[in-house]
Enzyme design. Structure first.
Site, mmCIF file in Angstrom:
data_model
loop_
_atom_site.group_PDB
_atom_site.id
_atom_site.type_symbol
_atom_site.label_atom_id
_atom_site.label_comp_id
_atom_site.label_asym_id
_atom_site.label_seq_id
_atom_site.Cartn_x
_atom_site.Cartn_y
_atom_site.Cartn_z
ATOM 1 N N PHE A 66 29.855 43.783 85.283
ATOM 2 C CA PHE A 66 30.464 43.853 83.948
ATOM 3 C C PHE A 66 31.872 43.275 83.912
ATOM 4 O O PHE A 66 32.384 42.965 82.839
ATOM 5 C CB PHE A 66 30.465 45.307 83.445
ATOM 6 N N LYS A 67 32.518 43.122 85.066
ATOM 7 C CA LYS A 67 33.888 42.610 85.051
ATOM 8 C C LYS A 67 33.974 41.208 84.449
ATOM 9 O O LYS A 67 35.007 40.807 83.938
ATOM 10 C CB LYS A 67 34.489 42.675 86.448
ATOM 11 N N ASP A 68 32.858 40.465 84.473
ATOM 12 C CA ASP A 68 32.847 39.147 83.820
ATOM 13 C C ASP A 68 33.129 39.251 82.323
ATOM 14 O O ASP A 68 33.675 38.319 81.739
ATOM 15 C CB ASP A 68 31.474 38.481 83.987
ATOM 16 N N MET A 105 36.906 39.306 82.283
ATOM 17 C CA MET A 105 37.584 38.292 83.086
ATOM 18 C C MET A 105 37.338 36.886 82.537
ATOM 19 O O MET A 105 38.231 36.043 82.563
ATOM 20 C CB MET A 105 37.084 38.400 84.524
#
Ligand SMILES: *Cc1c(COP(=O)(O)O)cnc(C)c1O
Length: 479
Positions: free
Chosen positions: A121-123, A126
């Site tokens: 999920f960090k995409d 980011m």
């Protein structure tokens, strides 16, 4: 109809009291505020039922433009529109829907946040940060060298967001030979000249210590234009608010219908965005914090005591991205719980956490906290295995270990008539061994990543020595 006067510009202040009155673009590239606190907006813009209704027909990118636009008033709207339109595409996130919702049975819905380039999920945040940074640096005529330490997910998300971006280079330290084969393949096969992988002969803590030492050399930091992209960055949090609004829009068809969310949590960045969405007026009933055996946050929500753990008390688990000893974004939530009293926040986080290893809220504060809709639960390795197997049996769907912690805890918090949305924070293939152990099935590698393990790799092995790493950075950076 009456027209209301335009709202005053939104300003950002520190949780510890420094009221610099900064605008969004001024804090975009920053980590901590100068007084050690975290940046917060001076108020939460409210969205009413009519606004929410008008958002039902928007694409994900249009929704992102609308939500971000409430907090970003110093980037021209057409530029912001262009930035989000380039970020939230089917090409990057797999589907037009971007964060698709799937039923898991028993009132549970799974919201897929891990369909971006690094399958976590960090995409979601980011990828936006990469485009915002490139835009802002271009506007200022500046360049930035991002220095970070990673044991896996954060580093690869940062590299895939910043690859090929004008004016930006990345120096990412990782413990040599200690990341999973998949994570190593993901990071080290990037061939972009602005991405530098430095494999440190040591463990993750050595990498982190080196980042601290290099950033602590203020003259070097200024001369080399060193920055970071860690999870306390406000723009990252803001990007995450969008998918909570989206989850509500997709799970409901009535203006006043409530939903709850369960969030696999570590540094409290993801669920803190849910708190912001709720404060804006999105009808969110409960925000359930799911932890693994590292249950700092579960303990807090049950007892009002926040007790940070030492290294010896921090367990290595099969949901490693939630293996935290303290939660770096938690101060933002507590700031609201203590009614935005910066003196009290400074005492709790600037003093008690350091001096006493934690704090206990007063009964009145704890009662106030309960009004923000939070609950919590904890899940173990055995729970993860059982949950991955049960979801697979029931739906044919493979979920990863972190998402399994979420599903496990969500099952204890469902209420009749209230959809419970569990956030999928990584794809099963990233934690293939545990998924295979639970189900006997090997998660398939997504097509764009097929063959990644045999591509050529770039990683420079370096000793765990801050001075050596400084000279490496200086060798790449043109003054
Ligand atoms: C980072 C991460 C988490 C924890 O998110 P926080 O924002 O730190 O609470 C959970 N699951 C996965 C897969 C992650 O990468």
């Amino acid at each position: 109809m009456t027209t209301s006067p335009p709202p005053a510009p939104l300003r950002y202040l520190s949780t510890r009291g420094e009221d610099a009155g900064r605008r969004f673009s001024e804090i975009l590239l920053e980590g901590l505020a100068p007084d050690g606190g975290l940046y917060m907006p001076d108020r939460y813009p409210r969205v009413d039922a009519g606004t929410l209704r008008s958002w039902r027909s928007l694409s994900y990118a249009e929704l992102a433009e609308a939500v971000l636009g409430l907090y970003v008033d110093d980037i021209p709207p057409r530029d912001l529109r262009d930035i989000v339109a380039r970020t939230y595409t089917a090409e990057i996130f797999g589907t037009e829907e971007i964060t698709p919702l799937e039923p898991l049975g028993d009132g549970l819905l799974l919201q897929g946040l891990s369909n971006g380039p690094t399958l976590a999920f960090k995409d979601m945040a980011m990828q936006l940060l990469g485009n915002l940074f490139e835009y802002e640096l271009g506007r200022r005529g500046e360049t930035l060298n991002i220095l970070g330490a990673t044991s896996g997910d954060t580093g690869s998300a940062a590299e895939y967001a910043m690859r090929g971006k004008a004016g930006i280079s990345v120096f990412m330290l990782s413990p040599n030979g200690r990341m999973s084969p998949f994570q190593q393949a993901q990071m080290f096969t990037l061939q972009d000249p602005n991405i530098h992988n430095l494999c440190v002969e040591g463990v993750f803590d050595d990498c982190q210590d080196i980042v601290k030492a290099v950033s602590g050399d203020l003259e070097f930091k200024r001369r080399m234009r060193i920055g970071t992209v860690n999870s306390i960055n406000w723009a990252r949090l803001l990007a995450q608010v969008v998918y909570y609004v989206r989850g509500w829009l997709r799970a409901t068809d009535r203006d006043d219908q409530e939903v709850s969310f369960t969030v696999p949590s570590g540094n409290f960045g993801n669920i803190c965005a849910g708190h912001v969405a709720r404060m804006m007026g999105v009808p969110i009933r409960r925000l359930v914090t799911a932890t693994n055996e590292n249950d700092v946050l579960d303990e807090f929500f049950r007892t009002g005591t926040y007790r940070v753990r030492g290294a010896a008390e921090t367990h290595e688990t099969s949901s490693p991205s939630m293996d935290i000893s303290k939660a770096s974004n938690f101060e933002r939530f507590v700031f609201d719980v203590v009614d935005r009293d910066p003196g009290r926040t400074r005492h709790l986080f600037g003093h008690a956490v350091t001096a006493d290893g934690g704090f206990t809220l007063t009964p009145a504060e704890f009662a106030r906290g309960a009004a923000f809709g939070f609950s919590s639960g904890r899940s173990t390795h055995a729970d993860r295995l059982a949950t991955i197997a049960a979801v697979h049996r029931g739906t044919g769907r493979l979920i990863d270990t972190h998402t399994a912690d979420g599903v496990r805890v969500a099952r204890d918090h469902t209420e009749p008539g209230v959809p419970m949305i569990v956030l999928e924070t990584a794809q099963a293939v990233k934690f293939a061994d545990v998924v295979r152990e639970a189900t006997g099935v090997t998660p398939p590698m997504p097509a764009p990543l097929a063959g990644i393990e045999s591509l050529p790799r770039r990683c420079e092995v370096v000793p765990a020595d801050a001075e050596v790493i400084k000279s490496r950075i200086a060798g790449y950076v043109r003054p």
